[in-house]
Design a protein around this motif. Structure first.
Motif, mmCIF file in Angstrom:
data_model
loop_
_atom_site.group_PDB
_atom_site.id
_atom_site.type_symbol
_atom_site.label_atom_id
_atom_site.label_comp_id
_atom_site.label_asym_id
_atom_site.label_seq_id
_atom_site.Cartn_x
_atom_site.Cartn_y
_atom_site.Cartn_z
ATOM 1 N N LEU A 143 34.045 5.866 70.940
ATOM 2 C CA LEU A 143 32.633 5.152 71.624
ATOM 3 C C LEU A 143 32.334 3.615 71.234
ATOM 4 N N GLU A 144 31.742 2.870 71.891
ATOM 5 C CA GLU A 144 31.605 1.541 71.596
ATOM 6 C C GLU A 144 29.982 1.209 71.381
ATOM 7 N N GLU A 145 29.350 0.222 71.210
ATOM 8 C CA GLU A 145 28.283 -0.006 71.104
ATOM 9 C C GLU A 145 27.311 0.142 72.383
ATOM 10 N N ASP A 146 27.876 -0.505 73.372
ATOM 11 C CA ASP A 146 27.501 -0.188 74.694
ATOM 12 C C ASP A 146 27.230 1.278 75.320
ATOM 13 N N ASN A 147 28.081 2.034 74.700
ATOM 14 C CA ASN A 147 28.192 3.551 75.208
ATOM 15 C C ASN A 147 26.966 3.999 74.467
ATOM 16 N N MET A 148 26.969 3.948 73.279
ATOM 17 C CA MET A 148 25.541 4.412 72.577
ATOM 18 C C MET A 148 24.193 4.013 73.405
ATOM 19 N N TYR A 149 24.128 2.766 74.081
ATOM 20 C CA TYR A 149 22.954 2.551 74.736
ATOM 21 C C TYR A 149 22.966 3.250 76.013
ATOM 22 N N GLU A 150 24.016 3.395 76.575
ATOM 23 C CA GLU A 150 24.191 4.341 77.881
ATOM 24 C C GLU A 150 23.751 5.773 77.286
ATOM 25 N N SER B 270 18.814 8.862 66.384
ATOM 26 C CA SER B 270 18.531 8.128 65.415
ATOM 27 C C SER B 270 19.277 6.810 65.561
ATOM 28 N N TYR B 271 19.332 5.947 64.254
ATOM 29 C CA TYR B 271 19.622 4.665 64.165
ATOM 30 C C TYR B 271 20.945 4.932 63.175
ATOM 31 N N SER B 272 22.053 4.169 63.521
ATOM 32 C CA SER B 272 23.161 3.913 62.296
ATOM 33 C C SER B 272 23.573 2.567 62.562
ATOM 34 N N ASN B 273 23.406 1.610 61.412
ATOM 35 C CA ASN B 273 23.838 0.223 61.705
ATOM 36 C C ASN B 273 23.242 -0.229 62.548
ATOM 37 N N GLU B 274 21.814 -0.113 62.995
ATOM 38 C CA GLU B 274 21.155 -0.381 63.870
ATOM 39 C C GLU B 274 21.702 -0.247 65.665
ATOM 40 N N ILE B 275 22.410 0.681 65.537
ATOM 41 C CA ILE B 275 23.002 1.411 66.766
ATOM 42 C C ILE B 275 22.701 2.921 66.937
ATOM 43 N N PRO B 276 22.107 3.169 67.910
ATOM 44 C CA PRO B 276 21.784 4.627 68.141
ATOM 45 C C PRO B 276 22.891 5.351 67.909
#
Length: 369
Positions: free
Chosen positions: A44-51, A89-95
Motif C-alpha cells: 500500500l502506498e500513500e495514495d492508496n491510504m487516502y483512497e 487514525s494517522y501514522s506519520n500523517e498518513i491515514p
C-alpha cells in the motif's frame, strides 16, 4: 489503485477477524491471532491510504470533520452479508485503517463457553452486570449473545448504546432499540444516552463501554432507579474491575461509591481468549457473583485483590468461577496446554493450579468408573 472489495472478499473467504491497512505494507489479515499478508496484493502506498479513507467515509461531512478534528474515526460499514467496525487514525500523517469483521449471525450463547450463571443473571429486575476483558477478548460477542438470548426468551425493552453498532438485532420476544454514539449519530456520548434512557421506559440498558466517571454515574443512577444495566470495561480481572470503578472517583467520594457498588453490582465476568490445541480460540472465564461476602469486601476501606480472588474461588456453589479453576478445567478437558495455563497466572499460584488439576482429574476419573 487498491480494490478494497477484493481485500474484504479475501478476508471473508478465509474467516479473518481483522484487516490491517497500513502504508508501506501489503494488506494484512489476522487469522486465529496470527497476522498474515495477502501475498498476491501490492504494497500500500500513500495514495492508496487516502483512497481507503474516501471509501469508508463516503463523503459524510460529519465523519470527515470528526477525523480532521480528533485525528481518529470509529464507524461501521456493511459489505455483502457482514458488518465491519472501522477505525481510521494517522501514522506519520498518513491515514491507517483497522477493520474488525463482524459476522451477520451470532453464535448461540451456549456455543461461546460462557458460564450459564451469566445468562441467568439477566433475569434480575435491576442492578449492574459487567462484561470485562482486554481488547480482542470477545466482550462484544458475549454481550450481543446475551442480548440475543434475552430477545429470544424474555419480554423486555432493551436499549443498546454502542460506538459503533456492530451486530444488528431484530426484535423478537423483546423490543430492541439500538443507538450509535458519536457526533452526527444518535447520541453524542454514552452518559447522555444512559441518562435519556430513564425517559424511554426501558427494562435493560446495554452500555457498549463505561469509559469515565460521568458514564459510571449515569449507569449507577439508572440501576438504582429499577433498571438492569449491562456494561463493558477494558480490565483483565474481576478484582481489577472493582479497582477501576472505584478509582473513577475522588477519595472523598469512594466510601459512598463502594456502598452503592456493594448493593447494585450483581455479577462481573472477566474473559480471556487463548488459542486452543485444535487451533480454535477458547474462552477462559472468571466469574464473580456478588454475594454478602463479596459485598463486605467491596465496602472495606481498602479492597484486597487476594480477598476478592479467595472469595471467588470459594463461592462456586453460587456460580462464581475462579481463573485458576477455568484454566485447570480447560487443561483437564485437553483444550489447552499446561504451559498456556501457567502463563495466565502468577508464579505464586502455580501450586494451586497443580492441586486444582489433580482434584479435577480425580473427579473426572470417578465419573468414568
Amino acid at each position: 489503485m487498491i480494490n478494497i472489495d477484493e481485500v474484504l472478499k479475501k478476508a471473508k473467504e478465509i474467516d479473518a477477524s481483522d484487516v490491517h491497512l497500513v502504508c508501506g505494507l501489503k494488506p494484512m489479515l489476522r487469522i486465529s491471532r496470527e497476522l498474515k499478508p495477502i501475498e498476491e496484493m501490492d504494497v500500500l502506498e500513500e495514495d492508496n491510504m487516502y483512497e481507503i479513507y474516501d471509501y469508508f467515509v463516503r463523503g459524510n461531512l460529519d465523519k470527515d470533520a470528526v477525523f480532521r478534528e480528533t485525528k481518529k474515526l470509529d464507524t461501521s460499514y456493511e459489505f455483502e452479508d457482514i458488518r465491519l467496525r472501522v477505525n481510521i487514525s494517522y501514522s506519520n500523517e498518513i491515514p491507517t485503517c483497522t477493520l474488525r469483521l463482524i459476522k451477520s449471525t451470532l453464535p448461540k450463547y451456549e456455543e461461546l463457553g460462557v458460564p450459564d450463571i451469566v445468562r441467568r443473571m439477566t433475569y434480575q429486575p435491576q442492578g449492574l452486570m459487567l462484561v470485562t476483558g482486554k481488547t480482542n477478548s470477545g466482550k462484544t460477542t458475549t454481550l450481543n449473545a446475551l442480548i440475543d438470548d434475552i430477545n429470544e426468551n424474555q419480554n423486555k425493552k432493551i436499549l443498546t448504546l454502542e460506538s459503533p453498532v456492530e451486530y444488528k438485532h431484530t426484535s423478537k420476544k423483546s423490543m430492541i432499540v439500538q443507538k450509535e454514539i458519536g457526533r452526527g449519530r444518535d447520541c453524542l456520548c454514552y452518559s447522555d444516552g444512559v441518562k435519556n434512557s430513564l425517559r424511554e421506559d426501558c427494562d435493560i440498558i446495554v452500555v457498549g463501554e463505561i469509559r469515565d466517571r460521568e458514564t459510571m454515574d449515569a449507569a449507577i443512577d439508572t440501576a438504582e432507579s429499577g433498571h438492569l444495566v449491562i456494561g463493558t470495561l477494558h480490565t483483565k480481572s474481576c478484582a481489577e474491575t472493582l479497582d477501576r470503578l472505584i478509582n473513577f472517583y475522588d477519595i472523598s467520594d469512594q466510601s459512598q461509591i463502594k456502598y452503592l457498588m456493594s448493593t447494585l453490582l450483581k455479577l462481573v465476568i472477566s474473559q480471556r481468549l487463548l488459542k486452543g490445541k485444535d487451533g480454535k480460540l477458547v474462552l477462559v472465564p472468571e466469574v464473580m457473583v456478588v454475594d454478602n461476602i463479596v459485598s463486605g469486601i467491596i465496602r472495606k476501606e481498602k479492597i484486597s485483590v487476594s480477598e476478592i480472588e479467595d472469595a471467588i474461588q470459594s463461592n462456586s456453589e453460587k456460580g462464581s468461577i475462579g481463573l485458576i479453576n477455568s484454566l485447570a478445567q480447560l487443561f483437564v478437558d485437553d483444550k489447552i496446554t499446561l504451559e498456556q495455563a501457567k502463563a495466565q497466572i502468577e508464579e505464586k499460584n502455580l501450586e494451586i493450579l497443580n492441586r486444582t488439576i489433580m482434584q479435577l482429574k480425580i473427579k473426572k476419573g470417578n465419573r468414568n468408573i
